[in-house]
Design a protein around this motif. Structure first.
Motif, mmCIF file in Angstrom:
data_model
loop_
_atom_site.group_PDB
_atom_site.id
_atom_site.type_symbol
_atom_site.label_atom_id
_atom_site.label_comp_id
_atom_site.label_asym_id
_atom_site.label_seq_id
_atom_site.Cartn_x
_atom_site.Cartn_y
_atom_site.Cartn_z
ATOM 1 N N TYR A 171 0.835 -1.202 0.000
ATOM 2 C CA TYR A 171 0.000 0.000 0.000
ATOM 3 C C TYR A 171 0.864 1.243 0.000
ATOM 4 C CZ TYR A 171 1.104 0.376 4.994
ATOM 5 O OH TYR A 171 1.763 0.488 6.206
ATOM 6 N N GLU A 172 0.245 2.344 -0.411
ATOM 7 C CA GLU A 172 0.854 3.664 -0.286
ATOM 8 C C GLU A 172 -0.190 4.609 0.279
ATOM 9 O OE1 GLU A 172 3.638 5.961 -3.144
ATOM 10 O OE2 GLU A 172 1.628 6.767 -3.499
ATOM 11 N N TRP A 173 0.195 5.291 1.319
ATOM 12 C CA TRP A 173 -0.697 6.268 1.950
ATOM 13 C C TRP A 173 -0.131 7.650 1.652
ATOM 14 C CZ3 TRP A 173 -0.942 7.013 7.994
ATOM 15 C CH2 TRP A 173 -1.838 8.047 8.293
ATOM 16 N N ASN A 174 -0.851 8.421 0.826
ATOM 17 C CA ASN A 174 -0.454 9.783 0.489
ATOM 18 C C ASN A 174 -0.873 10.686 1.646
ATOM 19 O OD1 ASN A 174 -0.571 12.528 -0.554
ATOM 20 N ND2 ASN A 174 -0.273 11.616 -2.585
ATOM 21 N N CYS A 215 4.178 -3.438 8.218
ATOM 22 C CA CYS A 215 5.486 -2.804 8.345
ATOM 23 C C CYS A 215 5.729 -1.922 7.129
ATOM 24 C CB CYS A 215 6.611 -3.832 8.499
ATOM 25 S SG CYS A 215 6.836 -4.890 7.068
ATOM 26 N N GLY A 216 6.423 -0.836 7.318
ATOM 27 C CA GLY A 216 6.666 0.086 6.225
ATOM 28 C C GLY A 216 7.605 1.190 6.632
ATOM 29 N N ALA A 217 7.684 2.211 5.781
ATOM 30 C CA ALA A 217 8.583 3.329 6.059
ATOM 31 C C ALA A 217 8.026 4.589 5.417
ATOM 32 C CB ALA A 217 9.984 3.038 5.531
ATOM 33 N N VAL A 218 8.241 5.705 6.049
ATOM 34 C CA VAL A 218 7.771 6.982 5.548
ATOM 35 C C VAL A 218 8.767 7.518 4.514
ATOM 36 C CG1 VAL A 218 8.957 8.391 7.279
ATOM 37 C CG2 VAL A 218 6.838 9.216 6.264
ATOM 38 N N GLY A 219 8.237 8.228 3.525
ATOM 39 C CA GLY A 219 9.072 8.889 2.534
ATOM 40 C C GLY A 219 8.940 10.394 2.674
ATOM 41 N N LEU A 220 10.025 11.116 2.457
ATOM 42 C CA LEU A 220 10.029 12.565 2.649
ATOM 43 C C LEU A 220 9.811 13.291 1.324
ATOM 44 C CD1 LEU A 220 13.067 12.936 5.082
ATOM 45 C CD2 LEU A 220 10.652 12.582 5.639
ATOM 46 N N GLY A 221 9.106 14.403 1.414
ATOM 47 C CA GLY A 221 8.891 15.247 0.257
ATOM 48 C C GLY A 221 10.039 16.230 0.063
ATOM 49 N N PRO A 222 9.949 17.101 -0.943
ATOM 50 C CA PRO A 222 11.012 18.081 -1.210
ATOM 51 C C PRO A 222 11.287 19.006 -0.035
ATOM 52 C CG PRO A 222 9.498 17.922 -3.072
ATOM 53 C CD PRO A 222 8.877 17.154 -1.956
ATOM 54 N N ASP A 223 10.253 19.217 0.787
ATOM 55 C CA ASP A 223 10.429 20.112 1.933
ATOM 56 C C ASP A 223 11.042 19.411 3.142
ATOM 57 O OD1 ASP A 223 8.339 18.463 2.525
ATOM 58 O OD2 ASP A 223 6.903 20.083 3.022
ATOM 59 N N GLY A 224 11.361 18.119 2.971
ATOM 60 C CA GLY A 224 11.961 17.381 4.074
ATOM 61 C C GLY A 224 10.962 16.858 5.081
ATOM 62 N N LYS A 225 9.680 17.025 4.812
ATOM 63 C CA LYS A 225 8.642 16.545 5.714
ATOM 64 C C LYS A 225 8.049 15.245 5.178
ATOM 65 C CE LYS A 225 7.349 21.171 7.338
ATOM 66 N NZ LYS A 225 6.240 22.153 7.476
ATOM 67 N N SER A 264 5.942 12.677 3.394
ATOM 68 C CA SER A 264 5.046 12.863 2.260
ATOM 69 C C SER A 264 4.140 11.664 2.054
ATOM 70 C CB SER A 264 5.863 13.114 0.985
ATOM 71 O OG SER A 264 5.024 13.198 -0.151
ATOM 72 N N TYR A 265 4.663 10.464 2.301
ATOM 73 C CA TYR A 265 3.865 9.257 2.079
ATOM 74 C C TYR A 265 4.395 8.147 2.977
ATOM 75 C CZ TYR A 265 7.932 8.105 -0.769
ATOM 76 O OH TYR A 265 9.214 7.886 -1.182
ATOM 77 N N LEU A 266 3.585 7.139 3.139
ATOM 78 C CA LEU A 266 3.984 5.946 3.885
ATOM 79 C C LEU A 266 3.718 4.745 2.992
ATOM 80 C CD1 LEU A 266 4.899 4.660 6.643
ATOM 81 C CD2 LEU A 266 2.467 4.361 7.125
#
Length: 579
Positions: A29-32, A107-117, A119-121
């Motif tokens: 899955y991807e959670w935006n 289990c998963g990991a968060v991904g960061l957006g251009p602003d460093g915050k 963005s998705y899991l």
């Protein structure tokens, strides 16, 4: 890729990976986080037991599928992951169509957006219902007897330990009862084991119905049950025993072979007067039950102790109370006995030995209170205090190393090990000056547990010693797997070393094996110069005994860092060390 609620769908996965995911039964899955949209890869409808239109399209809809009891746990895991970027890994139940529940591993990991915050899991969901059911089954078997549904022997022993501890602490009376169903061998022979099992199940149920909510009944094995009766006077416990026998005697057990009348024999021990440990209480109650069978069965037999035993118990209780008071008033302290290099005779380290001052200020020998402490089940408390005192001494005497003895119970106590880890974490200068000693008997009791304990202590940077080595010589080969650093030869082999060729042969063989495994050796109880010279010539590395120094409240020839003026060094008197 099934996608719901997002403004822009992610790229479609390669068919190969899609097929692999579906065949495995997993779901990616991807959670935006910006749009709160959810995208799934795999057979999502089958995974959730929902129709395509009912699939969750946002986090709120997904949370609604999670069992209410598990939602806080998942939310806590998510918050921790978003805050620290630590691993996101949790298990919870999801509720599908018609209330069907399934356990999932997420289990998963968060991904960061251009602003460093964040963005998705992105993560993976896997069904683990069968595994959880097996775990619950194993947990049930660990805690409850599979046949009768009463608590397991391990749980019963834990309940008895707790009742004994409370009895000693709060001066409450209690009892432990062992009940054996009479003539179970005849019932099994005449009607079969399935009928015998039915009798045992019914007996267990009737026992539970006779007890208070705070009491515990468990199966000891075979035809025997154990009952922990907290806060019972001797008279109340005996009356309960008679009531139980009456319940069994008067009401037949209905089985497929017809009605069967069962009787039982009961053994009873009172605590803390007659027993202060679970092993002691069980043995005495079992003995009393055997006496009940000899007396004709279907009766209650009480453990009998002599007046001399009663006097000894009262003296032990008085000493136990004195030890507890000494703990509260900080009157327990360490004495330090030097361990010297066998060749140079210079002090290598000191062994810490517990001492107690009575209320008048006089020192009480350990031989007077340690046996009582062990019988009363207070050894873990003492070992915790010894740990505190030893760590404090390492700080006060920064130039010396110390050896600390712990009991067999403490060696298997994970809370003590956690205290040691917490105290030494980030303090290698303390850890490398600490030696933890366990007895040979403790080491050989459970080889796997001992290996884990030794590895955990050595990983901190401490050394580990086997104390009182001798009785288990034939199992010395096991010690190479423990990776201990020091082996201490039991003083019984040292005291007559000059006269006993058997002891000399033993020590020579031991030294050969110890040195082959790169272990240092210590000879204890050295009291004569000729003994020291002989042991040194044979290859013993270190020597300990009255010849080199008795235990003293201040270590020989060391400097103490003042607690009141940090950094200031106070010179202590230096005792003469033989050269």
């Amino acid at each position: 890729m099934t996608y719901n609620g997002c403004e822009k769908a992610p790229s479609v996965a390669v068919d190969f990976w899609q097929a692999a995911i579906e065949s495995a039964g997993d779901l990616v899955y991807e959670w935006n986080l910006a749009s709160d949209g959810l995208a799934f890869g795999g057979a999502a409808a089958r995974f959730f037991s929902l129709g395509e239109k009912a699939l969750p399209s946002c986090s709120e809809a997904f949370s609604a599928l999670i069992h209410p009891e598990d939602q806080p746990h998942r939310l806590q895991a998510l918050n921790r992951h978003f805050a620290t970027f630590s691993s996101y890994d949790c298990e919870y139940r999801i509720i599908g169509n018609r209330g069907a529940q399934h356990w999932v591993h997420d289990c998963g990991a968060v991904g960061l957006g251009p602003d460093g915050k964040p963005s998705y899991l992105r993560g993976v969901l896997r069904k683990i219902t069968k595994r959880k059911e097996q775990e619950e089954r194993l947990q049930h078997l660990a805690n409850f007897d599979d046949l009768t549904g009463r608590v397991s022997m391990a749980r019963l022993r834990a309940s008895l330990d707790l009742a004994l501890s409370d009895s000693l602490r709060f001066q409450r009376q209690g009892s432990f009862m062992v009940l054996g169903v009479d003539s179970m061998d005849r019932i099994n022979s005449a009607f079969g084991t399935s009928v015998g099992d039915a009798v045992l199940r019914e007996v267990g149920l009737r026992l539970a119905n006779c007890l208070r909510a705070t009491d515990t009944v468990g199966r000891l094995g075979g035809d025997r049950f154990g009952l922990v009766l907290s806060n019972y006077s001797p008279g109340e416990a005996q009356q309960l025993g008679e009531t139980i026998l009456s319940q069994l005697r008067e009401l037949a057990v209905n089985t497929k072979a017809g009605a069967i009348h069962a009787t039982a024999s009961i053994g009873l021990v009172f605590f803390p007067e007659q027993a202060t440990s679970a092993v002691d209480a069980t043995a005495k109650a079992e003995g009393a039950m055997a006496s009940a069978k000899v007396l004709g069965r279907d009766c209650v037999s009480v453990c009998q102790i002599s007046e001399k035993s009663r006097e000894g118990f009262r003296a032990s209780m008085a000493m136990g109370e004195a030890v507890k008071l000494a703990l509260d008033e900080n009157r327990l302290m360490l004495a330090y006995q030097p361990v010297v290099n066998a060749h140079s005779r210079k002090i290598k380290y000191y062994e810490c030995l517990i001492r107690m001052r009575d209320q008048g200020g006089a020192l009480v020998p350990a031989s007077r209170f340690i046996p009582v402490v062990e019988n009363l089940g207070l050894m873990r408390v003492i070992d915790n205090r010894v740990l505190e005192l030893t760590l404090d001494a390492l700080k006060r005497y920064p130039t010396i190393s110390l050896a600390m003895n712990i009991s067999g119970h403490t060696a298997s106590d994970r809370s003590w090990l956690r205290s040691l880890v917490a105290a030494l974490r980030g303090k290698p200068e303390l850890a490398r000056r600490l030696i933890v000693e366990i007895t040979e008997t403790t080491a050989l009791h459970d080889l796997d547990d001992t290996a884990r304990f030794v590895n955990a202590v050595r990983n901190l940077g401490c050394l580990v010693a086997i104390d009182d080595f001798g009785a288990g010589y034939t199992t010395f080969r096991h010690f190479k797997s423990f990776h201990v650093d020091i082996v201490k030869i039991d003083g019984a082999f040292v005291g007559s070393i000059m006269e006993s060729q058997e002891n000399q042969l033993f020590i020579r063989n031991l030294l050969s094996l110890a040195h082959a495994y790169s272990m240092q050796t210590v000879a204890e109880c050295v009291e004569q110069d000729d003994e020291a010279n002989f042991l040194s010539a044979e290859g013993v590395d270190l020597l300990q005994g009255y010849y080199f120094g008795r235990p003293e409240l201040v270590p020989q020839g060391v400097c103490e860092v003042s607690e009141f003026e940090p950094g200031r060094v106070v010179q202590m008197p230096v005792s003469q060390v033989r050269n």
